[in-house]
Design an enzyme around this catalytic site. Sequence first.
Site, mmCIF file in Angstrom:
data_model
loop_
_atom_site.group_PDB
_atom_site.id
_atom_site.type_symbol
_atom_site.label_atom_id
_atom_site.label_comp_id
_atom_site.label_asym_id
_atom_site.label_seq_id
_atom_site.Cartn_x
_atom_site.Cartn_y
_atom_site.Cartn_z
ATOM 1 N N HIS A 73 -12.374 7.704 11.705
ATOM 2 C CA HIS A 73 -12.890 6.429 12.213
ATOM 3 C C HIS A 73 -12.058 5.951 13.395
ATOM 4 O O HIS A 73 -10.827 5.992 13.350
ATOM 5 C CB HIS A 73 -12.867 5.358 11.108
ATOM 6 C CG HIS A 73 -14.047 5.469 10.184
ATOM 7 N ND1 HIS A 73 -14.797 4.389 9.794
ATOM 8 C CD2 HIS A 73 -14.616 6.548 9.611
ATOM 9 C CE1 HIS A 73 -15.778 4.802 9.007
ATOM 10 N NE2 HIS A 73 -15.678 6.110 8.868
ATOM 11 N N TYR A 200 -15.109 -5.655 7.603
ATOM 12 C CA TYR A 200 -14.308 -6.636 6.850
ATOM 13 C C TYR A 200 -14.911 -8.007 7.134
ATOM 14 O O TYR A 200 -14.883 -8.471 8.280
ATOM 15 C CB TYR A 200 -12.854 -6.620 7.323
ATOM 16 C CG TYR A 200 -12.060 -5.433 6.839
ATOM 17 C CD1 TYR A 200 -11.239 -5.529 5.728
ATOM 18 C CD2 TYR A 200 -12.121 -4.206 7.506
ATOM 19 C CE1 TYR A 200 -10.497 -4.441 5.276
ATOM 20 C CE2 TYR A 200 -11.381 -3.110 7.061
ATOM 21 C CZ TYR A 200 -10.576 -3.241 5.947
ATOM 22 O OH TYR A 200 -9.842 -2.165 5.497
ATOM 23 N N PRO A 292 -5.310 -4.712 -1.744
ATOM 24 C CA PRO A 292 -5.881 -3.559 -1.030
ATOM 25 C C PRO A 292 -6.474 -3.872 0.351
ATOM 26 O O PRO A 292 -6.906 -2.954 1.043
ATOM 27 C CB PRO A 292 -6.967 -3.058 -1.980
ATOM 28 C CG PRO A 292 -7.281 -4.208 -2.858
ATOM 29 C CD PRO A 292 -6.061 -5.045 -2.961
ATOM 30 N N LYS A 296 -3.166 -0.110 2.304
ATOM 31 C CA LYS A 296 -1.810 0.418 2.439
ATOM 32 C C LYS A 296 -1.253 1.103 1.186
ATOM 33 O O LYS A 296 -0.285 1.853 1.287
ATOM 34 C CB LYS A 296 -0.842 -0.724 2.814
ATOM 35 C CG LYS A 296 -1.022 -1.221 4.228
ATOM 36 C CD LYS A 296 -0.403 -0.268 5.235
ATOM 37 C CE LYS A 296 -0.912 -0.479 6.634
ATOM 38 N NZ LYS A 296 -1.965 0.417 7.068
ATOM 39 N N TYR A 384 -2.673 -1.162 11.045
ATOM 40 C CA TYR A 384 -3.754 -0.573 10.256
ATOM 41 C C TYR A 384 -3.724 0.962 10.306
ATOM 42 O O TYR A 384 -3.877 1.623 9.280
ATOM 43 C CB TYR A 384 -5.107 -1.102 10.754
ATOM 44 C CG TYR A 384 -6.236 -0.830 9.798
ATOM 45 C CD1 TYR A 384 -6.468 -1.662 8.699
ATOM 46 C CD2 TYR A 384 -7.066 0.286 9.972
ATOM 47 C CE1 TYR A 384 -7.500 -1.395 7.813
ATOM 48 C CE2 TYR A 384 -8.094 0.551 9.094
ATOM 49 C CZ TYR A 384 -8.309 -0.292 8.012
ATOM 50 O OH TYR A 384 -9.323 -0.021 7.132
HETATM 51 C C1 LIG Z 1 -7.793 0.013 -9.956
HETATM 52 C C2 LIG Z 1 -7.154 0.267 -8.603
HETATM 53 C C3 LIG Z 1 -7.932 0.261 -7.449
HETATM 54 C C4 LIG Z 1 -7.345 0.472 -6.202
HETATM 55 N N1 LIG Z 1 -8.120 0.446 -5.084
HETATM 56 C C5 LIG Z 1 -7.538 0.618 -3.874
HETATM 57 C C6 LIG Z 1 -8.305 0.553 -2.698
HETATM 58 O O1 LIG Z 1 -9.508 0.352 -2.737
HETATM 59 N N2 LIG Z 1 -7.666 0.728 -1.501
HETATM 60 C C7 LIG Z 1 -6.301 0.959 -1.428
HETATM 61 O O2 LIG Z 1 -5.750 1.129 -0.324
HETATM 62 N N3 LIG Z 1 -5.565 1.040 -2.531
HETATM 63 C C8 LIG Z 1 -6.146 0.875 -3.741
HETATM 64 N N4 LIG Z 1 -5.385 0.947 -4.836
HETATM 65 C C9 LIG Z 1 -3.973 1.279 -4.674
HETATM 66 C C10 LIG Z 1 -3.720 2.797 -4.600
HETATM 67 O O3 LIG Z 1 -4.700 3.477 -5.326
HETATM 68 C C11 LIG Z 1 -2.323 3.051 -5.137
HETATM 69 O O4 LIG Z 1 -1.415 2.424 -4.256
HETATM 70 C C12 LIG Z 1 -1.979 4.540 -5.298
HETATM 71 O O5 LIG Z 1 -2.696 5.085 -6.384
HETATM 72 C C13 LIG Z 1 -0.472 4.722 -5.508
HETATM 73 O O6 LIG Z 1 -0.201 6.061 -5.882
HETATM 74 P P1 LIG Z 1 0.927 6.376 -6.940
HETATM 75 O O7 LIG Z 1 0.966 7.866 -7.040
HETATM 76 O O8 LIG Z 1 2.147 5.642 -6.602
HETATM 77 O O9 LIG Z 1 0.443 5.743 -8.313
HETATM 78 P P2 LIG Z 1 -0.803 6.092 -9.240
HETATM 79 O O10 LIG Z 1 -1.928 6.613 -8.430
HETATM 80 O O11 LIG Z 1 -1.029 4.903 -10.093
HETATM 81 O O12 LIG Z 1 -0.284 7.305 -10.117
HETATM 82 C C14 LIG Z 1 0.611 7.114 -11.190
HETATM 83 C C15 LIG Z 1 0.356 8.194 -12.230
HETATM 84 O O13 LIG Z 1 1.315 8.084 -13.264
HETATM 85 C C16 LIG Z 1 0.675 8.264 -14.511
HETATM 86 N N5 LIG Z 1 1.505 7.618 -15.538
HETATM 87 C C17 LIG Z 1 1.648 6.303 -15.801
HETATM 88 N N6 LIG Z 1 2.519 6.108 -16.816
HETATM 89 C C18 LIG Z 1 2.937 7.336 -17.205
HETATM 90 C C19 LIG Z 1 3.828 7.789 -18.194
HETATM 91 N N7 LIG Z 1 4.471 6.934 -19.008
HETATM 92 N N8 LIG Z 1 4.025 9.120 -18.331
HETATM 93 C C20 LIG Z 1 3.397 9.995 -17.507
HETATM 94 N N9 LIG Z 1 2.517 9.625 -16.535
HETATM 95 C C21 LIG Z 1 2.306 8.307 -16.392
HETATM 96 C C22 LIG Z 1 -0.681 7.622 -14.322
HETATM 97 O O14 LIG Z 1 -1.638 8.083 -15.242
HETATM 98 C C23 LIG Z 1 -1.010 8.040 -12.888
HETATM 99 O O15 LIG Z 1 -1.701 9.261 -12.835
HETATM 100 C C24 LIG Z 1 -5.950 0.714 -6.103
HETATM 101 C C25 LIG Z 1 -5.178 0.731 -7.259
HETATM 102 C C26 LIG Z 1 -5.753 0.491 -8.504
HETATM 103 C C27 LIG Z 1 -4.882 0.478 -9.727
#
Ligand SMILES: Cc1cc2nc3c(=O)[nH]c(=O)nc-3n(C[C@H](O)[C@H](O)[C@H](O)COP(=O)(O)OP(=O)(O)OC[C@H]3O[C@@H](n4cnc5c(N)ncnc54)[C@H](O)[C@@H]3O)c2cc1C
Length: 390
Positions: A73, A200, A292, A296, A384
């Site tokens: 985009h 947006y 969100p 970021k 962005y």
């Molecule tokens: C419902 C939701 C919707 C979102 N929508 C958007 C969006 O539209 N746009 C945007 O920019 N961002 C969005 N986000 C934010 C973005 O998805 C997150 O910032 C991103 O997933 C971060 O990645 P991560 O690997 O740090 O954490 P996560 O993706 O949360 O990964 C963490 C992993 O750890 C695992 N875990 C947790 N506890 C344990 C444990 N005790 N033992 C072993 N494994 C464990 C979980 O199952 C998960 O797979 C959203 C977040 C959520 C929760």
Amino acid sequence: MARTQVGIIGAGPAGLLLSYLLHAEGIDAVVLEARSREYVERRVRAGVCEHPTVELLREIGVGARMDAEGLPHHGFSLRFDGEDHRIALSELTGKTIMVYGQQEIVKDLIAAHEAKGYPVEFEVSDVELSGLDSESPRVSYRDADGVARALECDVIAGCDGFHGVSRPSIPDVKVFNREYPFAWLGVLARTPPSHEELIYTHHERGFALHSMRSPEITRLYLQVPHDEKIDEWPDDRIWSELSARLVTSGEFSLREGPILDKSVTPMRSFVAEPMQYGRLFLAGDAAHIVPPTGAKGMNLAVADVRVLSRALVDLLQHKRSELAESYSDTCLKRVWRAEHFSWYMTSMLHTDPDGDDFQRRLQLSQLRYTASSKAAATSLAENYVGLPFE
Ligand SMILES: Cc1cc2nc3c(=O)[nH]c(=O)nc-3n(C[C@H](O)[C@H](O)[C@H](O)COP(=O)(O)OP(=O)(O)OC[C@H]3O[C@@H](n4cnc5c(N)ncnc54)[C@H](O)[C@@H]3O)c2cc1C
């Protein structure tokens, strides 16, 4: 007891990418994930990849499907007062973003692990961390069959998201938290996008976002009250509210289609400091959350593990600890920039249920300025598309 150099808790974008970056440098790592592979591969979340995220995925050889199926985009629309104002990302910054679902990146990273034989254990439970202030911290857990296991490591990476076990293992962690009086109702619909770019929208009925995941799948969001129940939103109500908020004097008609997924996500800003304790390092949502609106969350997780992988290569291969010791300080600078940008986008675009007319006038003034001043639009655009990792 089994041994690895880096025990990684969580197979989200942060954990999987960290594991892949470390293995590429010859460092052993094991990823432990609470959920099943099917679950993490289907979890619909973020979809906007910043320029530095896209470059990194290409650089390490896991960007082929993103390049084939993702949607580059060059700009997006700010819609307010029924008018569209384009933020020309490429013209203003020379960079683009890529619309490619987070779960697709997760699938690509899991497939890359499988192809190279890098270990990822799914469906583990009872994960506990110990010995964090020693040089051989441990993770104890139960495997998918319920058998008690332990992993001795040099380092543990807490990539287990906001509700994980890693952050609570840090004593005296300082927490910065802001909850917003609204949430996002997110919808995935089988219908082609109604516009080629993201929109947006600021509207007196509340914020709305038109986005997409592919030429056939549209992603849409509506601002709803923070304690909203999903049952309050049958599909017809979602489509009529989206139409009401996305209304414009220009050419636009909302394409409707079957809704495949819908969920309500609360909005919060959260930072835990420091992001490390002894031999435990936090990355991604385990350490910070952004609303969100600025797209970021996933990109910050990627930036954290890029910094962490370099620090761990230095620590474990070259016995140099400077980068590891400064990991939290290095990451927090970028984290707070993203926190500010996400708060700014959220405050500018949402309708505050407790706000007054004064606040609404200020919001409109900010939107008009952003849409009409090249300097203001450039500032928004450079945040962005993503600031450079370094
Ligand atoms: C419902 C939701 C919707 C979102 N929508 C958007 C969006 O539209 N746009 C945007 O920019 N961002 C969005 N986000 C934010 C973005 O998805 C997150 O910032 C991103 O997933 C971060 O990645 P991560 O690997 O740090 O954490 P996560 O993706 O949360 O990964 C963490 C992993 O750890 C695992 N875990 C947790 N506890 C344990 C444990 N005790 N033992 C072993 N494994 C464990 C979980 O199952 C998960 O797979 C959203 C977040 C959520 C929760």
